[in-house]
Motif scaffolding. Sequence first.
Motif, mmCIF file in Angstrom:
data_model
loop_
_atom_site.group_PDB
_atom_site.id
_atom_site.type_symbol
_atom_site.label_atom_id
_atom_site.label_comp_id
_atom_site.label_asym_id
_atom_site.label_seq_id
_atom_site.Cartn_x
_atom_site.Cartn_y
_atom_site.Cartn_z
ATOM 1 N N ASP A 248 -3.080 -28.243 -34.706
ATOM 2 C CA ASP A 248 -3.719 -27.204 -33.892
ATOM 3 C C ASP A 248 -4.051 -27.730 -32.492
ATOM 4 O O ASP A 248 -3.873 -27.023 -31.496
ATOM 5 C CB ASP A 248 -5.002 -26.715 -34.581
ATOM 6 C CG ASP A 248 -4.721 -25.934 -35.859
ATOM 7 O OD1 ASP A 248 -3.579 -25.470 -36.023
ATOM 8 O OD2 ASP A 248 -5.654 -25.803 -36.679
ATOM 9 N N ARG A 249 -4.541 -28.984 -32.409
ATOM 10 C CA ARG A 249 -4.869 -29.555 -31.098
ATOM 11 C C ARG A 249 -3.600 -29.706 -30.258
ATOM 12 O O ARG A 249 -3.610 -29.456 -29.054
ATOM 13 C CB ARG A 249 -5.553 -30.903 -31.283
ATOM 14 C CG ARG A 249 -5.935 -31.626 -29.980
ATOM 15 C CD ARG A 249 -7.079 -30.923 -29.260
ATOM 16 N NE ARG A 249 -8.322 -31.020 -30.003
ATOM 17 C CZ ARG A 249 -9.275 -31.936 -29.797
ATOM 18 N NH1 ARG A 249 -9.112 -32.837 -28.839
ATOM 19 N NH2 ARG A 249 -10.381 -31.927 -30.511
ATOM 20 N N GLU B 194 -7.460 -36.365 -33.615
ATOM 21 C CA GLU B 194 -7.327 -35.242 -32.682
ATOM 22 C C GLU B 194 -7.370 -35.705 -31.232
ATOM 23 O O GLU B 194 -6.560 -35.265 -30.397
ATOM 24 C CB GLU B 194 -8.436 -34.222 -32.936
ATOM 25 C CG GLU B 194 -8.374 -33.534 -34.285
ATOM 26 C CD GLU B 194 -9.623 -32.710 -34.530
ATOM 27 O OE1 GLU B 194 -9.771 -31.665 -33.867
ATOM 28 O OE2 GLU B 194 -10.457 -33.120 -35.341
ATOM 29 N N ARG C 295 -5.621 -30.059 -38.239
ATOM 30 C CA ARG C 295 -6.386 -30.022 -36.984
ATOM 31 C C ARG C 295 -5.616 -30.711 -35.860
ATOM 32 O O ARG C 295 -5.675 -30.275 -34.698
ATOM 33 C CB ARG C 295 -7.753 -30.676 -37.174
ATOM 34 C CG ARG C 295 -8.722 -29.859 -38.023
ATOM 35 C CD ARG C 295 -10.144 -30.373 -37.899
ATOM 36 N NE ARG C 295 -10.290 -31.727 -38.400
ATOM 37 C CZ ARG C 295 -10.563 -32.037 -39.659
ATOM 38 N NH1 ARG C 295 -10.719 -31.069 -40.565
ATOM 39 N NH2 ARG C 295 -10.695 -33.300 -40.039
#
Length: 375
Positions: free
Chosen positions: A209-210, A353, A206
């Motif tokens: 992806d961020r 994140e 994640r």
Amino acid sequence: MLDESLLDAPEALARVDRRGLLRGAAEAGARVRTAARHAAEAGVNGLRPEGRPRAVLIAGPGAAATCVADLLGTLAGASCPVIRLSPTGVAPAAGALRWSLPGWAGPVDLLLIATPDGTEPGLALLAEQAYRRGSSVVAVAPTGTPLAQAMDGAHGLAVPMATAPYEEDEPAAASAPGALWALLTPLLVLLDRTGLLSAPADALERVADRLDRTAERCGPAIATYSNPAKTLAAELAEALPLIWTEGTSAGPAGRRFAGAVAELAGRPALAAELPEALPAHGALLAGDLAGGADPDDFFRDRVEEAAALRARVVLLRDRPTGGLTAAPAARELALGNDTPISELEPEDGGELETLAELIAVTDFAAVYLALASGA
């Protein structure tokens, strides 16, 4: 002087980016994935620690190790002290730096070494010292370097640093965006195994992806008016950044931003956490650095003069717990002294994140500031 026209000229930015800084910022998500794979291949995921270490000691050169220690200490919280070992030496050169363990370090402590160089003999000596004390040692360094080879003799674990082909001839700058994630990610995996923080594989995915989404928003092809990093760089063109942070994740992001502005763009910047930032920097806003300060004749000809340095507040906010916030007081202090303020706040998500997004946006901003000002 900042050449703002350069910000909206992607090809021109690429020509002046001789250090590959924009590429490193854009590849941050890929570095996280590659570094996590290197950690798995080195056997980090298979470790079975007998318990938590008493203390985590971190050594390495310059801003890279400083930022890694700051981030890990923030994420670990009160579960374990995270201590950076500061080097000594006559010059900031690989051969001149030396590190020493504190007198109390022993078998229940963990030494982490993070370096984008790997040629520092002082780090190899430190690993040997830790082995004699019985401390566990893990190093993240470029593969094939003297430090990586020395880890065998120290019975430590070496994790290859995730480097890019264009970095093979010259190590990345300590504040370079790619270097941070290449060094940090394997240590996140390791400390997740020890139980000092939570960074499982799905959380790191994640984060990657961020970072990818942030790179899409902040990349060189995105115009300044819709690009938060370019906008921030343009706002800091002739400013002294006063970086005020609020929230657990924002603190290390703000300190990294100040360091990156200094190292990459060659500009001064000050960082402090709210609410202490208000009395710490209040006198700066009341003096000659305030936005409205101009003791000289307003009507004189300034065409041939360099613009005076004025303060600008950059407020980096993670969402504070309990709804308590000093942001209104920060805005009142800045605007009450005619000082402009820029604000950045990440999207919802886990702590890793939101931290990654704040770091990514400010990394891009520092890079744009460096390239457009000719640093």
